[in-house]
Design a protein around this motif. Structure first.
Motif, mmCIF file in Angstrom:
data_model
loop_
_atom_site.group_PDB
_atom_site.id
_atom_site.type_symbol
_atom_site.label_atom_id
_atom_site.label_comp_id
_atom_site.label_asym_id
_atom_site.label_seq_id
_atom_site.Cartn_x
_atom_site.Cartn_y
_atom_site.Cartn_z
ATOM 1 N N ASN A 1 34.422 114.297 54.400
ATOM 2 C CA ASN A 1 34.743 114.049 52.992
ATOM 3 C C ASN A 1 33.583 113.468 52.206
ATOM 4 N N SER A 2 32.649 112.840 52.877
ATOM 5 C CA SER A 2 31.517 112.241 52.168
ATOM 6 C C SER A 2 30.573 113.299 51.616
ATOM 7 N N THR B 1 23.508 111.943 42.199
ATOM 8 C CA THR B 1 24.085 110.711 42.735
ATOM 9 C C THR B 1 24.929 110.935 43.984
ATOM 10 N N ASP B 2 24.875 112.131 44.553
ATOM 11 C CA ASP B 2 25.555 112.399 45.818
ATOM 12 C C ASP B 2 24.792 113.518 46.528
ATOM 13 N N PRO B 3 25.014 113.704 47.833
ATOM 14 C CA PRO B 3 24.247 114.699 48.593
ATOM 15 C C PRO B 3 24.389 116.129 48.070
ATOM 16 N N VAL B 4 25.585 116.518 47.637
ATOM 17 C CA VAL B 4 25.770 117.903 47.176
ATOM 18 C C VAL B 4 24.955 118.154 45.917
ATOM 19 N N VAL C 1 23.478 120.829 57.118
ATOM 20 C CA VAL C 1 23.082 119.588 56.447
ATOM 21 C C VAL C 1 24.310 118.697 56.361
ATOM 22 N N GLY C 2 24.071 117.400 56.410
ATOM 23 C CA GLY C 2 25.169 116.439 56.323
ATOM 24 C C GLY C 2 24.717 115.188 55.611
ATOM 25 N N THR C 3 25.618 114.242 55.457
ATOM 26 C CA THR C 3 25.302 113.031 54.702
ATOM 27 C C THR C 3 24.197 112.209 55.359
ATOM 28 N N THR D 1 18.381 102.640 42.726
ATOM 29 C CA THR D 1 18.794 103.112 41.399
ATOM 30 C C THR D 1 20.078 103.925 41.443
ATOM 31 N N GLY D 2 20.539 104.272 42.656
ATOM 32 C CA GLY D 2 21.715 105.115 42.803
ATOM 33 C C GLY D 2 21.377 106.576 43.014
ATOM 34 N N ALA D 3 20.115 106.925 42.876
ATOM 35 C CA ALA D 3 19.685 108.308 43.088
ATOM 36 C C ALA D 3 19.746 108.646 44.575
ATOM 37 N N VAL D 4 20.218 109.844 44.882
ATOM 38 C CA VAL D 4 20.306 110.315 46.260
ATOM 39 C C VAL D 4 19.164 111.289 46.522
ATOM 40 N N GLU D 5 18.447 111.076 47.612
ATOM 41 C CA GLU D 5 17.301 111.903 47.947
ATOM 42 C C GLU D 5 17.455 112.473 49.348
ATOM 43 N N MET D 6 16.803 113.611 49.572
ATOM 44 C CA MET D 6 16.815 114.250 50.881
ATOM 45 C C MET D 6 15.854 113.568 51.843
#
Length: 344
Positions: A186-187, A199-202, A269-271, A279-284
């Motif tokens: 679900n994440s 702000t999220d992996p997707v 790929v997964g979380t 800052t809340g930014a999501v990076e690979m």
């Protein structure tokens, strides 16, 4: 037809590129890790702290191999290329058409219609493959909304109205995008499209893939002599490749979104392959980026029959075909521009 060549993606921080005869050599900690013949390359993309020798810049420019520099997150920094191909008459006609609100709206309408068709067919394909699933209802409803948007584009509309319809269709599409994610983790869910920053992996995955497609479209436009900065659907801003972003709209669902869903649903790929900054930014993570780049390069090798030409080509060649079709239209060789759309 232009030959489909490879793109060299360099993601290792501290890497150094140099020329060794007719090859590009990649060095890490002064140790040579890879050599690629120049004649097999279409472009080189460097992420983050990657250095390139002046000599290899010269050799790549002579060979027509563009070198693009991006941040680690994929934000465009700079591009090194040789003389622009094509002729000034084509670009002048491009500028004239871009200044003509009627012609801009006509081209924008075609591009948006193609985007909606491909995006809607992505939803319909999901419904066809998962008819008994609980998500079919919302996905069908979104597809119906997008069909209504498509019908409204049949009329001649001002540019602002076309942009409004595009935004409405995009909201319907991304409103059910989470239902297309079959991974039980679900994440890896999706709530809404968030661009700057994701702000999220997707969203991070989608943004990264859109960056790769934009790079390829920009290179294709430059190859036929068009100015990537001057578009019809997207407004002009300093440093913004508006025309490239126009043509990217045609390819988002077929090239990037489908690949993103495949990578997630197959658990490639997964979380754990993403990190959240203060800052809340999501990076690979680096390993995830390499996985995505490999999958993207493989995706470009996939064959299809082009819906306009009726000829076999590869996914990687679509930007070049569309750039050529647009150039022919602007030169007056074709009465209309035929955008790319996926039939499902």
């Amino acid at each position: 037809m232009k030959q489909h060549l490879n793109t060299l993606y360099v993601t290792t921080q501290g890497a150094y590129l140099s020329a060794e005869r007719e090859t590009v050599a990649v060095h890490i900690d002064k140790e040579e890790k890879l050599r690629v013949p120049l004649h097999l390359l279409e472009s080189v993309v460097c992420f983050g702290r990657v250095s390139v020798s002046p000599y290899i810049m010269n050799r790549c420019s002579e060979r027509g191999v563009g070198i693009t520099f991006l941040t680690e997150r994929g934000r465009f920094l700079a591009r090194v290329q040789g003389p622009v191909s094509g002729n000034v008459l084509l670009r002048r006609e491009q500028y004239r058409r871009a200044d003509d609100p009627i012609h801009s709206a006509m081209l924008a309408r075609s591009i948006v219609a193609a985007k909606i068709i491909s995006s809607r067919n992505t939803l319909l394909r999901f419904v066809r493959d998962h008819q008994d699933g609980a998500a079919c209802g919302p996905v069908k409803s979104a597809a119906t909304s997008m069909k209504n948007c498509l019908k409204r584009l049949d009329a001649e509309l001002p540019l602002d109205v076309v942009r409004g319809i595009e935004g409405e269709a995009a909201r319907a599409y991304f409103g059910v995008f989470d239902h297309l994610i079959l991974n039980s983790d679900n994440s890896m869910g999706f709530t809404k499209r968030v661009r700057r920053p994701p702000t999220d992996p997707v969203n991070a995955l989608l943004s990264f893939l859109y960056t790769l497609v934009t790079h390829d479209v920009r290179s294709a436009l430059e190859a036929v002599g068009l100015d990537p900065q001057v578009g019809f659907l997207h407004r002009e801003r300093p440093g913004r490749p508006s025309l490239a972003l126009d043509l990217v709209e045609e390819l988002r669902a077929y090239v990037a979104d489908r690949l993103a869903l495949t990578l997630i649903n197959r658990r490639q790929v997964g979380t754990d392959g993403f990190t959240t900054q203060e800052t809340g930014a999501v990076e690979m993570a680096d390993e995830t980026r390499r996985t995505v780049l490999t999958a993207y390069q493989e995706r470009k090798e996939d064959e299809l029959t082009h819906p306009v030409l009726g000829e076999k080509t590869t996914v990687g060649m679509i930007p070049h075909v569309q750039a050529l079709l647009l150039a022919r239209h602007l030169r007056g060789d074709m009465p209309t521009y035929q955008p790319f759309h996926w039939g499902g």
